[in-house]
Design an enzyme around this catalytic site. Structure first.
Site, PDB file in Angstrom:
ATOM      1  N   GLN A  21       1.236 -57.452 -67.438  1.00 28.44           N
ATOM      2  CA  GLN A  21       1.489 -58.038 -68.768  1.00 28.44           C
ATOM      3  C   GLN A  21       2.961 -57.902 -69.151  1.00 28.44           C
ATOM      4  O   GLN A  21       3.294 -57.738 -70.334  1.00 28.44           O
ATOM      5  CB  GLN A  21       0.590 -57.383 -69.819  1.00 28.44           C
ATOM      6  CG  GLN A  21      -0.856 -57.881 -69.808  1.00 28.44           C
ATOM      7  CD  GLN A  21      -0.987 -59.361 -70.178  1.00 28.44           C
ATOM      8  OE1 GLN A  21      -0.110 -59.946 -70.809  1.00 28.44           O
ATOM      9  NE2 GLN A  21      -2.081 -59.964 -69.787  1.00 28.44           N
ATOM     10  N   SER A  22       3.860 -57.975 -68.192  1.00 23.60           N
ATOM     11  CA  SER A  22       5.292 -57.812 -68.465  1.00 23.60           C
ATOM     12  C   SER A  22       5.832 -58.917 -69.376  1.00 23.60           C
ATOM     13  O   SER A  22       5.703 -60.111 -69.082  1.00 23.60           O
ATOM     14  CB  SER A  22       6.056 -57.848 -67.140  1.00 23.60           C
ATOM     15  OG  SER A  22       7.447 -57.994 -67.385  1.00 23.60           O
ATOM     16  N   ASN A  23       6.460 -58.490 -70.458  1.00 20.45           N
ATOM     17  CA  ASN A  23       7.141 -59.447 -71.331  1.00 20.45           C
ATOM     18  C   ASN A  23       8.428 -59.945 -70.687  1.00 20.45           C
ATOM     19  O   ASN A  23       8.814 -61.096 -70.846  1.00 20.45           O
ATOM     20  CB  ASN A  23       7.503 -58.781 -72.664  1.00 20.45           C
ATOM     21  CG  ASN A  23       6.297 -58.209 -73.353  1.00 20.45           C
ATOM     22  OD1 ASN A  23       5.364 -58.938 -73.664  1.00 20.45           O
ATOM     23  ND2 ASN A  23       6.287 -56.900 -73.566  1.00 20.45           N
TER      24      ASN A  23
END
Ligand SMILES: *Cc1c(COP(=O)(O)O)cnc(C)c1O
Length: 338
Positions: A79-81
């Protein structure tokens, strides 16, 4: 050239909506017992639903283009921004080295957006911090591409320049508010910000020196770090020295220049607890502003605790730097509604 001129001379691609808004938080302030609270809305930087990485990407993409590269390669958690914002930077190809395994169901949150932005995803199991990137880069080179590697979180002396520049932006905004701050007898400004790969905090500390902005910067630690990475403050100082050197400034930064609070790490990176859940609901219900489960929820939980324990004084203006991350909310429903 002085450091500000050198900063302006660096390659940069315009990607963000700047300046981001600076807003007051009167209802949240009331709920926390009256501290003067402001929020800098870097969740509104625009590109691909925004966030702090867009500031870094302006310099990273600028550098990639200056070097004639055609593909961005970077790494992060599922879920890396940072990966989502990199994928959104149009005009260049994008390969993401994501931790974990490909989920069996439909992608959610940031991963869904990575797909919509057309990024190629490589699944890297335990390695979410770019361990597999050199092999991917070699393979891309062999197939005739010109890859540009962006480190984990975009935190090198190129990306972190975005936060050096951000201090110039903040200075202009605080000058507009000066009369108001004086009227309330606010003597100092303390920035509270989530700190994880370090480019944001290191850039802010150097930027405050470049622009002669008298602010205290308090990082809320988000990630315990890996064995062998060394103390976080030491890594921040190293990065700050590289930034300073690039700007032709004395590179005298040492670990004691970096205030990082590690008391809110809980179960580690990305583990949501009551601290984050309560902070997210509090800010949503008082100000209508969404935080995220990994970074800003934890940082705001830390801010509330620092206010409660008297570590932030009443005569300070407290500026919460909202670094974004809200799309991750939609990948974490089961952790948020319990
Ligand atoms: C990456 C990120 C941070 C931390 O910034 P660093 O420069 O990596 O320390 C904070 N908040 C959000 C939402 C992020 O995506």
């Amino acid at each position: 050239m002085n450091p500000i001129e050198r900063l302006h001379a660096l390659p940069r691609t315009g990607l963000a909506f700047l300046p981001t808004p600076l807003m007051e938080l009167p209802r949240l302030s009331q709920r926390l017992g009256g501290p003067r609270l402001w929020m800098k809305r870097d969740d509104q930087t625009g590109l691909g639903l925004g966030g702090n990485k867009v500031r870094k990407l302006e310099y990273l993409v600028g550098e990639a283009r200056a070097r004639g590269c055609d593909t961005l390669v970077t790494s992060g958690a599922i879920q890396s921004n940072h990966c989502r914002q990199t994928a959104a930077a149009t005009g260049l190809g994008c390969v993401l080295a994501l931790g974990g395994e490909e989920p069996t169901g439909a992608p959610t949150g940031n991963l869904l957006l990575d797909r919509l932005f057309g990024a190629t995803v490589r699944w890297c199991g335990e390695s979410r911090k770019g361990e597999k990137v050199p092999a991917i880069v070699e393979e891309l080179c062999r197939s005739g591409r010109r890859p540009y590697t962006i480190p984990y979180g975009g935190s090198d002396e190129i990306g972190a320049m975005g936060f050096v520049a951000a201090m110039g932006e903040l200075k202009a905004q605080l000058e507009e508010q000066r009369a108001q701050l004086a009227e309330r007898r606010l003597k100092a400004t303390t920035i509270v910000v989530a700190s994880s790969s370090g480019g944001t905090q290191a850039g802010m500390v150097v930027g405050a020196d470049v622009f002669e902005l008298p602010v205290r910067i308090v990082g809320i630690g988000i990630d315990k770090g890996e064995a062998g990475e060394g103390p976080y403050e030491v890594r921040l100082a190293e990065l700050a020295r590289r930034l300073a050197a690039r700007l032709g400034m004395p590179a005298h930064y040492t670990a004691d220049r970096f205030d990082v609070r590690t008391g809110y790490l809980g179960g580690g990176y990305g583990v949501v607890s009551d601290l984050e859940r309560e902070a997210i609901k509090l800010v949503a219900q008082t100000e209508g502003v969404l935080l995220d489960p990994v970074y800003t929820g934890r940082a705001m939980g830390g801010l509330a605790d620092l206010v409660k324990t008297g570590a932030l004084r009443g005569d300070e203006a407290i500026l919460f730097w909202h670094t974004g991350g809200t799309p991750a909310l939609f990948g974490r429903a089961e952790d948020l509604v319990v």
